[in-house]
Design a protein around this motif. Sequence first.
Motif, PDB file in Angstrom:
ATOM      1  N   THR A 179       0.820  -1.224   0.000  1.00  0.00           N
ATOM      2  CA  THR A 179       0.000   0.000   0.000  1.00  0.00           C
ATOM      3  C   THR A 179       0.850   1.269   0.000  1.00  0.00           C
ATOM      4  OG1 THR A 179      -0.121   0.050   2.432  1.00  0.00           O
ATOM      5  CG2 THR A 179      -1.870  -1.148   1.256  1.00  0.00           C
ATOM      6  N   ILE A 180       2.147   1.118   0.285  1.00  0.00           N
ATOM      7  CA  ILE A 180       3.016   2.294   0.326  1.00  0.00           C
ATOM      8  C   ILE A 180       3.258   2.788  -1.110  1.00  0.00           C
ATOM      9  CG2 ILE A 180       5.314   3.157   0.945  1.00  0.00           C
ATOM     10  CD1 ILE A 180       5.349   1.066   3.205  1.00  0.00           C
ATOM     11  N   THR A 181       2.946   4.056  -1.341  1.00  0.00           N
ATOM     12  CA  THR A 181       3.062   4.600  -2.709  1.00  0.00           C
ATOM     13  C   THR A 181       4.492   5.045  -3.037  1.00  0.00           C
ATOM     14  OG1 THR A 181       2.357   6.750  -1.835  1.00  0.00           O
ATOM     15  CG2 THR A 181       0.659   5.345  -2.826  1.00  0.00           C
ATOM     16  N   LYS A 182       5.206   5.515  -2.027  1.00  0.00           N
ATOM     17  CA  LYS A 182       6.571   5.995  -2.252  1.00  0.00           C
ATOM     18  C   LYS A 182       7.545   5.176  -1.400  1.00  0.00           C
ATOM     19  CE  LYS A 182       5.286  10.745  -3.449  1.00  0.00           C
ATOM     20  NZ  LYS A 182       5.442  12.192  -3.107  1.00  0.00           N
ATOM     21  N   HIS A 183       8.082   4.137  -2.003  1.00  0.00           N
ATOM     22  CA  HIS A 183       9.062   3.323  -1.279  1.00  0.00           C
ATOM     23  C   HIS A 183      10.406   4.034  -1.213  1.00  0.00           C
ATOM     24  CE1 HIS A 183       6.325  -0.101  -2.473  1.00  0.00           C
ATOM     25  NE2 HIS A 183       6.476  -0.295  -1.178  1.00  0.00           N
ATOM     26  N   ASN A 184      11.106   3.807  -0.130  1.00  0.00           N
ATOM     27  CA  ASN A 184      12.475   4.289  -0.006  1.00  0.00           C
ATOM     28  C   ASN A 184      13.358   3.131   0.494  1.00  0.00           C
ATOM     29  OD1 ASN A 184      12.012   4.090   2.773  1.00  0.00           O
ATOM     30  ND2 ASN A 184      11.467   6.263   2.951  1.00  0.00           N
TER      31      ASN A 184
END
Length: 636
Positions: free
Chosen positions: A101-106
């Motif tokens: 569900t995380i849109t911006k992975h780092n």
Amino acid sequence: MFERNVFSWTVMIVGSTENGFFLEGFEFFCEMMNHGILADEFAYSSIIQTCIGLDCVELGRMVHAQIVIRGYVSHTFVSTSLLNMYAKLGMIEDSYKVFETITKHNQVTWNAMISGFTWNGLHLEAFDHFLRMKKGSNAPNMYTVISVSKAVGNLGDTRKEKEVQNYVSEFGLESNFLVGTALIDMFSKCESLSDARSVFDLRFTRCGVNTPWNAMISGYTQCGFSQEALELFVEMCRNDIKSDVYTYCSVFNAITALKLLRFGKEVHGMVLKSGLNMKFVSVSNAIADTYAKCGLLEDVRKVFDRMEERDIVSWTTLMIAYSQCSEWEDALAIFSQMREEGFILNQFTLSSVLVACTGLGLLEYGHQVHSLLCKTGLDTDNCIESALIDMYAKCGSITEAHKVFKKVSNLDTITWTAVISGYAQHGLVEDALQLFRRMEHFGIKTNAVTLLCVLFACSHGGMVEEGLNYFQQMEDSYGLVPEMEHYACVVDLLGRVGRLDDAMEFIERMPIEPNVMVWQTLLGACRVHGNIELGEITAQKILSIMPDNSATYVLLSNTYIEKGSYEDGLSLRDVMKEQGVKKEPGQSWISVKGRIHKFYAGDQQHPQKEAIYAKLEKLKVKIKSMGYALDLSSVL
């Protein structure tokens, strides 16, 4: 503090959690909410760590629900904490749902997910996500490498290890001692010790940090290169690299494998000087285990008694030590004391109890332990199932042993061997061999112990040619090198049917030097078949190895007497007395109302001796009246 805000409450939550006061940390969070102060992303991240400390996924889900309601689920920082929580609490599917569900992975989110897969044993998934991360915009960093190295090490995949190594070299991470330690550990677990040593020698021999040294020593120990492990430890000491709990645990494992007691005592002295035995129970456990496996029961007891803190491993090690030295009654007493102190039993503890029951022949006690195993849900453990089969068989209940065997869902080599051994010991030779054939039919790998049981069955069933054929197949078909026990079993196989010359010829052709066990087996056969000449030769062989072996004098003396050479038999017994060789008195025991009563030949120590001897006299009169004549030929 007159005015408390979300920052001050978060500080209290973090402080409590970091010091292990998890419940207090959660109470601070609840109190904050009751005061109408709403949590921010840092407070949520902190309370998630508290839920991990409490090992409570239900509280974690409640916090997650609140995060969703308040819209913080879109914060990568908070979502990363959530996926980490679910992973640490064993809910890896929920962890992955959060990750997706995380849109911006780092880098942090990727590392948390890869670490989570590794933590839950999903090593292939961890490696696959490492490859996905490489292809994306977030390049793996040292923390990624550490996690994926552990995963690849557990997979034992040499091709994947090269992928990790190439990445480390490409991005110049190999000089970092944490990465280097992870690589050494990975290579060691993949049994690529030369690669592990290359990494160590290239970067870390003079780094002054002990973690790479520990990894290399542990790698050698795990792969069976105990001598190399100890040599590296000595070099580590010369370079003034400080040893810690991990160093000593690996070193004692290597010492145990090589049975280097003198060196073990020296390292034990180093541990005492460092004080680590007082700080870490695992070090004391490792020392006790070394002494236990080297048969030094008194030293095990001393280490145990000096422990300020003891865990389940400490107690189990002590109990195993007593069982290995055939002090089974003391082992059971330790087990009772352990239960009284409230320790939660595991499969290793209860397996040791079953060994003690087997040694004492306590079927009733074994039944009670079996019931305890069923209550704790440990009865389906492979180690326990084999121990139960062995216990029932050796305590005389082959029916119960077979019942346990039939219930085993995952039959392995040890389980099959236990039931084959049980049938062989009960003289059910055909059943034992039929079970062995079934084992082979199912493709279960045969080991040296299995074939020893098969040879034992053939010996007791008089199946000479079958036994010799199985012995011949050990190397030819099974790729197993016969050990001393196998040679002794073949000597027994030939000796039982009177083929004493063949047995002697077999011994003379042995590729290894026969020990006392082999010669005693032949001497026993000489007595049964009355072969005095060969018996004398055999006895001389034994006494040249072990001059104080009383059994040799007794067997040869009885051979003389049973063949009518009374003077020679009595003369040998006189020689035995003159040389101060004493026969260990025979003993028997029974369990009455949970108490074990031991009896020795000519025993005058039992508190009920008068009643016992009176009963024996009555039995003697009764059996004589029935026509039974006592055989005193073997009485020394």
